[in-house]
Design a protein around this motif. Structure first.
Motif, short mmCIF file in Angstrom:
data_model
loop_
_atom_site.label_atom_id
_atom_site.label_comp_id
_atom_site.label_asym_id
_atom_site.label_seq_id
_atom_site.Cartn_x
_atom_site.Cartn_y
_atom_site.Cartn_z
N SER A 28 -3.48 -5.98 -3.45
CA SER A 28 -4.01 -7.35 -3.48
C SER A 28 -4.08 -7.82 -4.93
N ASP A 46 -11.43 -7.95 4.69
CA ASP A 46 -10.09 -7.90 4.11
C ASP A 46 -10.01 -8.95 3.00
N GLN A 47 -9.23 -10.00 3.22
CA GLN A 47 -9.09 -11.02 2.18
C GLN A 47 -10.31 -11.94 2.11
N PRO A 87 0.84 -1.20 0.00
CA PRO A 87 0.00 0.00 0.00
C PRO A 87 0.87 1.25 0.00
N ARG A 147 -16.74 -4.71 7.30
CA ARG A 147 -15.56 -4.46 6.46
C ARG A 147 -14.79 -5.77 6.35
N VAL A 182 -12.08 -6.82 8.82
CA VAL A 182 -11.16 -5.71 9.13
C VAL A 182 -11.68 -5.01 10.37
N ILE A 219 -11.87 1.70 -2.16
CA ILE A 219 -10.95 0.77 -1.51
C ILE A 219 -11.36 -0.67 -1.81
N SER A 260 -14.22 -7.33 -1.98
CA SER A 260 -14.56 -6.59 -0.76
C SER A 260 -14.31 -5.11 -0.99
N GLN A 273 -6.05 0.21 -2.81
CA GLN A 273 -6.58 0.80 -1.59
C GLN A 273 -6.84 2.29 -1.80
N GLU A 315 -14.42 -1.71 0.82
CA GLU A 315 -14.40 -1.29 2.21
C GLU A 315 -15.02 0.09 2.45
N ARG A 367 -10.00 -4.55 -1.09
CA ARG A 367 -9.02 -5.35 -0.34
C ARG A 367 -8.99 -6.80 -0.83
#
Length: 788
Positions: free
Chosen positions: A406, A505-506, A373, A503, A520, A454, A469, A420, A471, A456
């Motif tokens: 990602s 993440d992966q 990032p 939220r 997240v 964003i 995802s 991001q 965010e 992720r």
């Protein structure tokens, strides 16, 4: 030995036909760092030596040969900060941690000196500049000037106080030149220009030093570079270059208003690097103004290659060579004047940046890499030899977009990179780059922003349905169907998932079509398992399981801070947490498990003679499964190789016992075709040749290597059998059918230690290697000759 081998070949006749195969696999480490960000330059009689943030390289103008040096060639680090070459051709390299390396280019030998690095009374011990005067190496460090004896390999003295300059002030450059009392040591510091006569009895004594005031203000006395030109000392500071006058006063040259970083003299002209350009001072005899600026470099990085000049050196070819902090090494034209872009650029092959956050291979063996990032970072493709950079400066579709942290390869060959802040990018199988944001997809901007998108996590179902995802939005899950239709969904609810967990993440998809989501922030929030029942946009038939809390006694999550996920070849799902690793035997039953019968299990093994949970309390960052179903684990304590069941540690790599650049391994990926394992650390990426490759689909002739194998002094190299199917029993036989060795193998490659069933090294002879597939794939045969 030669006669013995010849005799064996003659006696065995056709049995040895086709015997020679691939070479034996060694601990073949490679470092994959960029050599673009130049930190210092030096020249030998044959080459320009370049220190960079990714290692050191030399370039010989006469032959065009480039030689690279990193930790895989024995250097202490890749973050080189300073470099100098002795008259004998020995290369001295200083690092930001204070370590000093001496490289002999002829032999490749590297000697490391830790005297400066161990000066722990100073918080920062980085080396800023190296200068050689006779047999003394002068190292400007973050705490002063160190005088190092190059012949004896030891520190002669350390000077940390220069008159009224505050103690332990950083030294940026050093020069021996005439002064008020004869030969003088001049020191450029962050708080002034100091000098003392070389005849001083004790240079540690502050009263021996005189500090010059170049001009009013701290910036004008923040000195970066020194030169002796046409009988005068010239000091490059944060504001300008100042020239010492005959009366001892200092005259600003007007060459720069924003800092002068380095000098080099050529043909009666003193060239200087500045923030975005070059400048020069002419000899007074030339009859031109002292502060004439006659060389500039454009800052338009789309059309010219260099924009952050730092160092200058005259090369062995007599040309001026420029080191740039972004673009590498550049040969300047003879007598440069006016706008120049250089006649020759030298940048060894490598990625554009060094920090990566995600690694994944596609079906063709191409490694796709997400950058860390941050501004300016793109994503990359690496074919094992050459890098392709996907960033705005090279790809128009990505202009103004960065922060791609990602990466995902779909089953249809599409590659997806999540940013991001700048949405989603797609590289089609045909190589076209397409971007997605609120204008052409269901992706939404974060919070109250209008265009800050964003992304992720990215994952795909077997049919190519894409899950993204998105965010800090009211609909944090975006879905793209195989026909290109976009839909967005609200946060997943059910099984006690709190409203705060909106939220993600992966995202990972298992072989049963279940989605595993890491919320997240990952610290303490557990794991969500989501089954869409084959209808991802219809929430009415969804099932969900929220895995939370900390387990104990070998069951449950070792810690609710989940960081990593992988599914192995047996179908087990492995979870990496802040405090260890665990696996689910039956991941397909996790959602329906209301009685707690299918909790995660912690692998147990014997390590160093102690029976315990494997990787207990280790912070896991990533997990990859190799073709032998073993687990490569990236952690904050190095890289680990676990057995198929995770019950034993087969290998552990750290920055101490390997060329790994840092113990904090962020991501890991395995090339199933070659067996090479890639590790992204917080200081750059390295790879090592592994011994597991993709299994053959059906039994065929085996490759057995090295072949012949030589056993010397009771030691034999590992013998590799390649071309196996997924599950195999391997037998080693004599030509008359006697069984010598037998072992099971999984994956496309197995290892034999040249020992028989009793554990003894086998005698000289020719052996048959027979591999039988355990699932009806047939039998494959190979041959090997052993010479003792």
């Amino acid at each position: 030995m030669i006669k013995t081998l010849s005799l064996l070949v003659c006696l065995t006749g056709l049995l040895l036909s086709g015997l020679l195969g691939p070479q034996a696999i060694a601990q073949d480490w490679r470092v994959h760092t960029p050599f673009r960000s130049v930190t210092d330059l030096a020249a030998s009689n044959e080459a320009v030596w370049t220190a960079t943030s990714g290692g050191v390289f030399s370039f010989a103008p006469a032959s065009g040969e480039i030689s690279r040096y990193t930790t895989s060639q024995g250097l202490s680090s890749v973050d080189a900060a300073a470099i100098a070459v002795s008259a004998a051709g020995r290369v001295w390299i200083g690092y930001r941690d204070g370590v000093l390396d001496a490289l002999d280019p002829a032999s490749g030998a590297v000697n490391s000196f830790l005297d400066i690095a161990r000066a722990d009374q100073f918080a920062d011990r980085g080396i800023n500049r190296l200068r050689i005067f006779g047999d003394t190496l002068m190292a400007g460090t973050e705490f002063g000037l160190v005088l190092f004896d190059t012949e004896r390999g030891e520190v002669r003295d350390a000077l940390t106080v220069f008159g009224s300059v505050p103690p332990a002030t950083p030294v940026r450059d050093v020069l021996i030149a005439p002064g008020p009392a004869g030969p003088t040591l001049w020191v450029a510091t962050a708080a002034g220009l100091a000098h003392a006569p070389l005849s001083s009895v004790n240079l540690r004594e502050p009263t021996e030093w005189t500090v010059e005031t170049l001009a009013a203000g701290e910036a004008a006395n923040d000195v970066f570079a020194l030169a002796f030109f046409e009988g005068s000392i010239v000091a490059g500071t944060a504001t300008d270059a100042f020239v010492q006058q005959a009366d001892g006063t200092w005259q600003p040259s007007g060459i720069s208003g924003n800092g002068v970083l380095d000098f080099v003299e050529q043909a009666g002209r003193l060239y200087a690097t500045k923030a975005f350009s070059l400048g020069s001072l002419d000899s007074p005899a030339a009859g031109t103004p002292a502060g004439r600026i006659d060389v500039t470099l454009s800052v338009n990085t789309q059309t010219v290659p260099y924009d952050r000049p730092l160092r200058l050196v005259e090369g062995p070819d007599g040309a001026l060579w420029l080191g740039d902090r972004v673009e590498g090494l550049l040969r300047l034209p003879d007598a440069p004047a006016g706008d120049v872009t250089g006649e020759q650029a030298v940048v060894p092959e490598g990625p554009f940046f060094s920090l990566f956050s995600d690694l994944v291979f596609d079906a063709n063996g191409l490694l796709w890499v997400a950058g860390a990032p941050g501004p300016g970072t793109g994503f990359y493709a690496f074919d094992g030899a050459e890098w392709t950079t996907y960033a705005g400066r090279f790809e128009p579709a990505l202009l103004g977009r960065d922060g791609f942290a990602s990466i995902h390869v779909g089953p249809d060959g599409n590659v997806w990179a999540g940013s991001q802040g700048e949405g989603l990018a797609q590289v089609t199988p045909e190589g076209e780059v397409v971007t997605y944001d609120p204008q052409n997809s269901s992706l939404l901007p974060a919070g109250n922003a209008t265009d800050f998108v964003i992304v992720r996590g990215i994952a795909s179902d077997a049919d190519g349905t894409l899950y993204v995802s998105n965010e800090i939005t009211p609909r944090p899950m975006a879905i793209r169907s195989p026909d290109g239709t976009w839909t967005s969904l609200p946060a997943i609810r059910g099984d006690g998932i709190p409203a705060s967990l909106d939220r993600y993440d992966q995202i990972y998809v298992d072989t049963f079509g279940q989605k595993w989501l890491l919320p997240v922030p990952s610290t303490g929030t557990g794991l969500i398992v989501w089954d869409t029942a084959g209808t991802p946009t219809d929430r009415t038939d969804d099932r969900v399981k929220y895995l939370r809390g900390q387990g104990s006694n070998g069951q449950g999550l070792p810690n609710p801070g989940v960081r990593a996920w992988a599914q192995d070849r047996k179908g087990w799902v492995w979870i990496g947490t802040d405090r260890g690793i665990a696996y689910y035997f039956f991941p397909q039953d996790v959602i329906s498990d209301n009685a707690g019968s299918f909790q995660a299990q912690w692998p147990i093994g014997t390590i160093d003679g102690v029976r315990d949970f494997v990787l207990r309390d280790v912070a896991i960052n990533d997990i990859a499964v190799d073709p032998a179903d073993r687990k490569w684990v990236a952690s904050q304590n190095g890289a680990w190789l676990l057995s198929s069941e995770g019950d034993s540690v087969l290998t552990r790599y750290t920055a101490t016992n390997s060329p790994l650049l840092s113990d904090n391994v962020v991501a890991v990926a395995v090339d199933d075709g070659t067996g090479r394992v890639y590790f992204a650390t917080d200081r750059g990426m390295v790879s090592v040749q592994g011994d597991a490759v993709r299994a053959a689909e059906e039994a065929d002739d085996l490759d057995v290597f090295p072949n012949p194998v030589l056993i010397v002094n009771g030691e034999a190299p590992d013998i590799f059998v390649e071309g196996l199917v997924e599950q195999t029993i391997v037998r080693v036989l004599t030509p008359d059918g006697r069984l010598i060795a037998e072992f099971d193998a999984q994956g496309g490659r197995a290892r034999w230690n040249a020992r028989d069933l009793a554990g003894e090294l086998v005698p000289s002879g020719v052996y048959l290697v027979i591999a039988e597939g355990l699932n009806g794939e047939g039998t494959a045969v190979g041959k090997i000759a052993v010479v003792r």
